[in-house]
Design a protein around this motif. Structure first.
Motif, mmCIF file in Angstrom:
data_model
loop_
_atom_site.group_PDB
_atom_site.id
_atom_site.type_symbol
_atom_site.label_atom_id
_atom_site.label_comp_id
_atom_site.label_asym_id
_atom_site.label_seq_id
_atom_site.Cartn_x
_atom_site.Cartn_y
_atom_site.Cartn_z
ATOM 1 N N LYS A 147 46.970 57.434 64.182
ATOM 2 C CA LYS A 147 47.025 58.762 63.576
ATOM 3 C C LYS A 147 47.039 59.836 64.662
ATOM 4 N N THR A 148 46.385 59.523 65.783
ATOM 5 C CA THR A 148 46.329 60.474 66.903
ATOM 6 C C THR A 148 46.918 59.895 68.179
ATOM 7 N N GLY A 149 46.917 58.570 68.292
ATOM 8 C CA GLY A 149 47.381 57.936 69.525
ATOM 9 C C GLY A 149 46.364 58.048 70.640
ATOM 10 N N TYR A 150 45.142 58.499 70.301
ATOM 11 C CA TYR A 150 44.127 58.702 71.346
ATOM 12 C C TYR A 150 42.712 58.387 70.860
ATOM 13 N N TYR A 151 42.306 58.961 69.759
ATOM 14 C CA TYR A 151 40.929 58.777 69.278
ATOM 15 C C TYR A 151 40.784 57.475 68.500
ATOM 16 N N PHE A 152 39.725 56.727 68.816
ATOM 17 C CA PHE A 152 39.541 55.458 68.109
ATOM 18 C C PHE A 152 38.102 55.203 67.660
ATOM 19 N N SER A 153 37.180 56.101 67.969
ATOM 20 C CA SER A 153 35.774 55.869 67.619
ATOM 21 C C SER A 153 35.567 55.779 66.106
ATOM 22 N N LYS A 154 36.050 56.777 65.367
ATOM 23 C CA LYS A 154 35.849 56.797 63.913
ATOM 24 C C LYS A 154 36.493 55.602 63.229
ATOM 25 N N PRO A 155 37.775 55.278 63.520
ATOM 26 C CA PRO A 155 38.357 54.103 62.845
ATOM 27 C C PRO A 155 37.666 52.800 63.217
ATOM 28 N N PHE A 156 37.138 52.701 64.452
ATOM 29 C CA PHE A 156 36.472 51.449 64.827
ATOM 30 C C PHE A 156 35.116 51.338 64.138
ATOM 31 N N ILE A 157 34.402 52.440 64.019
ATOM 32 C CA ILE A 157 33.120 52.414 63.304
ATOM 33 C C ILE A 157 33.352 52.066 61.835
ATOM 34 N N THR A 158 34.401 52.645 61.239
ATOM 35 C CA THR A 158 34.737 52.319 59.852
ATOM 36 C C THR A 158 35.047 50.844 59.711
ATOM 37 N N PHE A 159 35.810 50.307 60.654
ATOM 38 C CA PHE A 159 36.121 48.879 60.630
ATOM 39 C C PHE A 159 34.852 48.038 60.749
ATOM 40 N N ILE A 160 33.945 48.404 61.633
ATOM 41 C CA ILE A 160 32.704 47.652 61.818
ATOM 42 C C ILE A 160 31.921 47.584 60.512
ATOM 43 N N VAL A 161 31.770 48.728 59.852
ATOM 44 C CA VAL A 161 31.012 48.774 58.597
ATOM 45 C C VAL A 161 31.654 47.877 57.544
ATOM 46 N N LEU A 162 32.971 47.995 57.369
ATOM 47 C CA LEU A 162 33.664 47.208 56.351
ATOM 48 C C LEU A 162 33.653 45.714 56.672
ATOM 49 N N SER A 163 33.835 45.379 57.943
ATOM 50 C CA SER A 163 33.868 43.958 58.323
ATOM 51 C C SER A 163 32.499 43.313 58.138
ATOM 52 N N PHE A 164 31.426 44.059 58.442
ATOM 53 C CA PHE A 164 30.099 43.485 58.268
ATOM 54 C C PHE A 164 29.719 43.391 56.795
ATOM 55 N N LEU A 165 30.327 44.209 55.946
ATOM 56 C CA LEU A 165 30.132 44.045 54.510
ATOM 57 C C LEU A 165 30.753 42.730 54.042
ATOM 58 N N ILE A 166 31.889 42.362 54.620
ATOM 59 C CA ILE A 166 32.514 41.074 54.282
ATOM 60 C C ILE A 166 31.639 39.922 54.763
ATOM 61 N N VAL A 167 31.116 40.045 55.990
ATOM 62 C CA VAL A 167 30.215 39.011 56.513
ATOM 63 C C VAL A 167 28.993 38.878 55.606
ATOM 64 N N LEU A 168 28.422 40.010 55.221
ATOM 65 C CA LEU A 168 27.246 40.005 54.354
ATOM 66 C C LEU A 168 27.562 39.363 53.007
ATOM 67 N N ALA A 169 28.716 39.727 52.436
ATOM 68 C CA ALA A 169 29.117 39.151 51.150
ATOM 69 C C ALA A 169 29.294 37.645 51.253
ATOM 70 N N SER A 170 29.899 37.187 52.350
ATOM 71 C CA SER A 170 30.130 35.744 52.521
ATOM 72 C C SER A 170 28.825 34.966 52.623
ATOM 73 N N GLU A 171 27.785 35.613 53.152
ATOM 74 C CA GLU A 171 26.504 34.924 53.317
ATOM 75 C C GLU A 171 25.607 35.050 52.092
ATOM 76 N N ILE A 172 25.894 36.004 51.226
ATOM 77 C CA ILE A 172 25.076 36.190 50.015
ATOM 78 C C ILE A 172 25.656 35.426 48.832
ATOM 79 N N LEU A 173 26.982 35.496 48.679
ATOM 80 C CA LEU A 173 27.612 34.953 47.482
ATOM 81 C C LEU A 173 27.316 33.479 47.261
ATOM 82 N N HIS A 174 27.326 32.679 48.323
ATOM 83 C CA HIS A 174 27.150 31.233 48.117
ATOM 84 C C HIS A 174 25.714 30.857 47.756
#
Length: 220
Positions: free
Chosen positions: A143-170
């Motif tokens: 989107k900017t070709g330069y800033y990546f902090s916000k998108p990476f933090i967003t990715f971290i939060v969403l990815s760890f929600l998937i990890v959490l879901a995978s460990e809770i659901l079973h």
């Protein structure tokens, strides 16, 4: 040499961080019992993040834009490299997962493993994390070709929600099959795996198209 191979060659030789390749060793976490093995996919993405960080500090995007190539190919080159690393990652975890499912499923301490076991559901969840990286972080960066902090933090939060879901659901009633050690409920495993693959393909294509659209409008 085709255009695609030239772009990949440029990314590997000039733009990539060695950590993007080193972090592929974290695919061996697939064998660790008593550990949330999906974290391995976060480390793969962290390695790719290092390439974006290294490229920003070295003004790689500016250098690439100055080459006689369309701006959309700058985005394409980075996506090709990301998919190259992700493909190696997925091949490795698939091999390691099949080894666990076929040869090690009854070997101690896997039968008493309280966390998610390596199976086709694990591969599906892994694809979902990679899909998030391609559509949330990479697209957010371009989107900017330069800033990546916000998108990476967003990715971290969403990815760890998937990890959490995978460990809770079973652990929920009637959901224990998500952590099977072998080929039990193979039909469900395959449905989830191929559904996750479809999501990965769609989000990656949409992410690249969005990235190219936004990046072409940037005045660098």
């Amino acid at each position: 040499m085709s255009k695609t191979l030239k772009l990949l060659n440029k990314e590997i030789k000039l733009s990539s961080s060695p950590l993007s390749f080193f972090f592929l060793a974290f695919t061996l976490m697939t064998f660790i019992p008593g550990y949330p093995i999906l974290i391995s996919q976060f480390f793969i993405c962290l390695g790719l993040f290092q390439t974006f960080q290294r490229g920003r500090e070295a003004n790689d995007i500016i250098y690439t834009v100055l080459l006689p190539v369309p701006k959309k190919d700058v985005v394409k080159a980075r996506y090709i490299f990301v998919l190259f690393i992700e493909s190696i990652d997925f091949i490795l975890i698939t091999i390691f997962t099949l080894i666990r499912m076929i040869f090690l499923k009854d070997s101690a301490p896997y039968p008493t493993n309280a966390l998610m076991n390596a199976n086709l559901f694990y591969l599906g969840f892994s694809l979902l994390i990679l899909a998030l990286f391609n559509s949330v972080f990479v697209a957010g960066f371009f989107k900017t070709g330069y800033y990546f902090s916000k998108p990476f933090i967003t990715f971290i939060v969403l990815s760890f929600l998937i990890v959490l879901a995978s460990e809770i659901l079973h652990h929920l009633p009637n959901m224990q099959f998500l952590s099977c050690r072998g080929f039990e409920n193979l039909g469900l495993q395959l449905i989830f795996l191929f559904s996750s693959l479809a999501i990965f393909v769609v989000l990656t294509i949409l992410g690249q198209a969005y990235s190219q659209k936004k990046f072409c409008k940037i005045d660098l």
